[in-house]
Design an enzyme around this catalytic site. Structure first.
Site, PDB file in Angstrom:
ATOM      1  N   ASP A 116      -7.726  -7.810   0.650  1.00 43.91           N
ATOM      2  CA  ASP A 116      -6.644  -7.745   1.731  1.00 43.91           C
ATOM      3  C   ASP A 116      -7.485  -7.385   2.919  1.00 43.91           C
ATOM      4  O   ASP A 116      -8.282  -6.595   3.113  1.00 43.91           O
ATOM      5  CB  ASP A 116      -5.452  -6.878   1.628  1.00 43.91           C
ATOM      6  CG  ASP A 116      -5.662  -5.464   2.105  1.00 43.91           C
ATOM      7  OD1 ASP A 116      -6.145  -4.772   1.427  1.00 43.91           O
ATOM      8  OD2 ASP A 116      -5.424  -5.323   3.242  1.00 43.91           O
ATOM      9  N   ASP A 174       0.787  -1.155   0.045  1.00 43.01           N
ATOM     10  CA  ASP A 174      -0.055   0.107   0.078  1.00 43.01           C
ATOM     11  C   ASP A 174       0.757   1.145   0.080  1.00 43.01           C
ATOM     12  O   ASP A 174       2.159   1.107   0.344  1.00 43.01           O
ATOM     13  CB  ASP A 174      -0.893   0.129   1.352  1.00 43.01           C
ATOM     14  CG  ASP A 174      -1.955   0.841   1.147  1.00 43.01           C
ATOM     15  OD1 ASP A 174      -2.860   0.854   1.986  1.00 43.01           O
ATOM     16  OD2 ASP A 174      -2.088   1.561   0.218  1.00 43.01           O
TER      17      ASP A 174
HETATM   18  O1  LIG Z   1      -8.702   4.246   0.102  1.00 43.20           O
HETATM   19  C1  LIG Z   1      -7.649   3.461   0.599  1.00 43.20           C
HETATM   20  N1  LIG Z   1      -6.419   3.934   0.159  1.00 43.20           N
HETATM   21  C2  LIG Z   1      -5.413   3.214   0.284  1.00 43.20           C
HETATM   22  N2  LIG Z   1      -5.405   2.104   1.269  1.00 43.20           N
HETATM   23  C3  LIG Z   1      -6.716   1.946   1.881  1.00 43.20           C
HETATM   24  C4  LIG Z   1      -6.603   0.810   2.838  1.00 43.20           C
HETATM   25  C5  LIG Z   1      -7.765   0.484   3.295  1.00 43.20           C
HETATM   26  N3  LIG Z   1      -8.300  -0.313   4.487  1.00 43.20           N
HETATM   27  C6  LIG Z   1      -9.643  -0.204   4.449  1.00 43.20           C
HETATM   28  N4  LIG Z   1     -10.414  -0.870   5.575  1.00 43.20           N
HETATM   29  C7  LIG Z   1      -9.642  -1.721   6.594  1.00 43.20           C
HETATM   30  C8  LIG Z   1     -11.000  -2.228   7.508  1.00 43.20           C
HETATM   31  N5  LIG Z   1     -10.142  -3.299   8.420  1.00 43.20           N
HETATM   32  C9  LIG Z   1     -11.219  -4.066   8.785  1.00 43.20           C
HETATM   33  C10 LIG Z   1     -10.612  -4.911   9.842  1.00 43.20           C
HETATM   34  C11 LIG Z   1     -10.093  -4.199  11.128  1.00 43.20           C
HETATM   35  C12 LIG Z   1      -9.059  -3.032  10.820  1.00 43.20           C
HETATM   36  C13 LIG Z   1      -9.728  -2.129   9.543  1.00 43.20           C
HETATM   37  N6  LIG Z   1     -10.151   0.579   3.997  1.00 43.20           N
HETATM   38  C14 LIG Z   1      -9.181   1.114   2.912  1.00 43.20           C
HETATM   39  C15 LIG Z   1      -8.872   2.011   2.200  1.00 43.20           C
HETATM   40  C16 LIG Z   1      -7.976   2.430   1.407  1.00 43.20           C
END
Ligand SMILES: O=c1nc[nH]c2cc3[nH]c(NCCN4CCCCC4)nc3cc12
Length: 379
Positions: A273, A98
């Protein structure tokens, strides 16, 4: 930028579809990724609680690393000097990184977003750091990931339309800069753009169309799994996926539960992921064919049955629930280790079932039966 050309070191081949669901093969310099794919999250260069051989044996073709964590510690230049992430970690397969922007917004202190870059103080030692699209690409290149992500700004939901619009347009300008920096040294690796636009269809359309005009090897749908209900996430996938090129992979960032994944595959997503399998494992929760099982619950204390006697994964079919319950209650490290591998293995079992069903044109039946099994719950 034509990764459908199978003579290139990196390319995507769409092998089959069943409705909007797709199965394919993503070839990278470090190996082939079967899609739909779930990428276990090895944030700081390790899969918490697991050996890499277990990650591989569980069926994972590709893992995710985080630029933010690795650039702060041990440092991107240091990892490059030690041969890059694959050599440094010992995971010798495909890796996606990322860009760092998301973690800055969720982990760093005193962060500031400007047109040029995000600046922040390291959550490790308080050092002042500047992360621009150009620096993010440079770091990802030092890390040696097979798939790099553009730098973007992800807005948590709910949010004001003006803020979502501002962040989406900034992310488009950063997409342009990320691609220019990436192309300054073409080397057979891939760069994905990230669609933003929050929960507003028109902004999702503008973001997707803008990215396709710039042109990327693949397209992530970002700005989701950030607090919105599942129905909103799915609606935004419905708005976005049809605007993305059929012949390029689509990656839904940060998602999700097995149910999220099944619904998103049904809508045309190829890559996922999430930290959930390993994080929930460390907290004593197992993912199984019959839903989630919280091993902290006293009902397991005398239960000699394994989690799933039919499972292809040894730890899932060999360890008594009573033992897993004991390890979790006693805070034994082995408890976190076993449940992490059990969960990663279940996610990969689910992905294999999805790929097979799409390849055989039976995805709808697979979807129904899988959801019935989850609904049946753990007996
Ligand atoms: O819009 C994004 N751009 C770059 N990286 C990202 C990573 C992301 N990770 C998430 N959500 C993670 C949700 N996760 C669920 C399990 C517990 C910890 C958080 N949305 C995202 C959007 C993005």
């Amino acid at each position: 930028m034509n990764p459908s050309d199978t003579s290139l070191p990196s390319h995507f081949e769409l092998l089959g579809t069943d409705g909007a669901a797709r199965t394919g093969r993503l070839t990278t310099p470090h190996g082939v990724v079967r899609t739909p794919a779930f990428m276990p999250v090895g944030t700081a260069g390790a899969m918490k609680g697991m050996h890499w051989r277990e990650v591989r044996d569980a069926g994972a073709d590709i893992v995710l690393g985080n630029t933010y964590h690795l650039m702060l510690r041990p440092g991107a230049e240091r990892i490059a000097a030690l041969g890059g992430l694959q050599t440094f970690t010992g995971w010798n397969g495909p890796m996606l990184t990322d860009s760092g922007g998301f973690q800055v917004m969720s982990l760093a202190d005193l962060r500031k977003v400007s047109e040029h870059a995000v600046t922040f103080r390291s959550h490790i030692d308080g050092a002042k750091v500047e992360l621009s699209p150009e620096r993010s690409i440079e770091v990802q290149r030092y890390l040696g990931s097979d798939i790099a992500m553009q730098m973007d700004e992800c807005v948590r939901l709910p949010a004001e339309r003006d803020d979502i619009d501002r962040a989406m347009r900034l992310s488009l300008r950063w997409a342009e800069r990320s691609k220019r920096a990436f192309e300054s040294a073409p080397d057979g690796y891939m760069l994905f753009g990230i669609v933003q636009g929050g929960d507003i269809p028109q902004l999702r359309h503008a973001s997707a169309q803008g990215l396709v005009e710039i042109g990327f090897h693949g397209y992530a749908i970002g700005g989701l799994a950030v607090g919105e209900p599942q129905a909103v996430m799915l609606a935004m996938i419905d708005e976005t996926a049809p605007l993305l090129p059929q012949e390029r992979p689509r990656y839904l960032m940060g998602v999700g539960t097995p149910d999220d994944i099944l619904e998103a595959v049904k809508r045309g997503i190829d890559m996922f992921d999430c930290v959930m399998p390993t994080r929930n494992g460390r907290h004593g929760v197992a993912f199984t064919r019959f839903g989630q099982v919280n091993l902290r619950n006293a009902r397991h204390a005398d239960d000699p049955r394994p989690l799933d006697a039919e499972s292809p994964w040894p730890s899932t079919r060999n360890y008594a629930r009573a033992y897993l319950h004991h390890l979790v209650k006693a805070g034994e490290t082995l408890g976190a280790m076993l449940l992490s591998e059990i969960n990663i293995a279940y996610y990969q079992f689910l992905m294999q079932g999805i790929r097979d069903a799409i390849a055989h044109g039976t995805f709808d039946e697979f979807y129904q039966r899988t959801r019935e099994d989850w609904a049946r719950g753990d007996i």
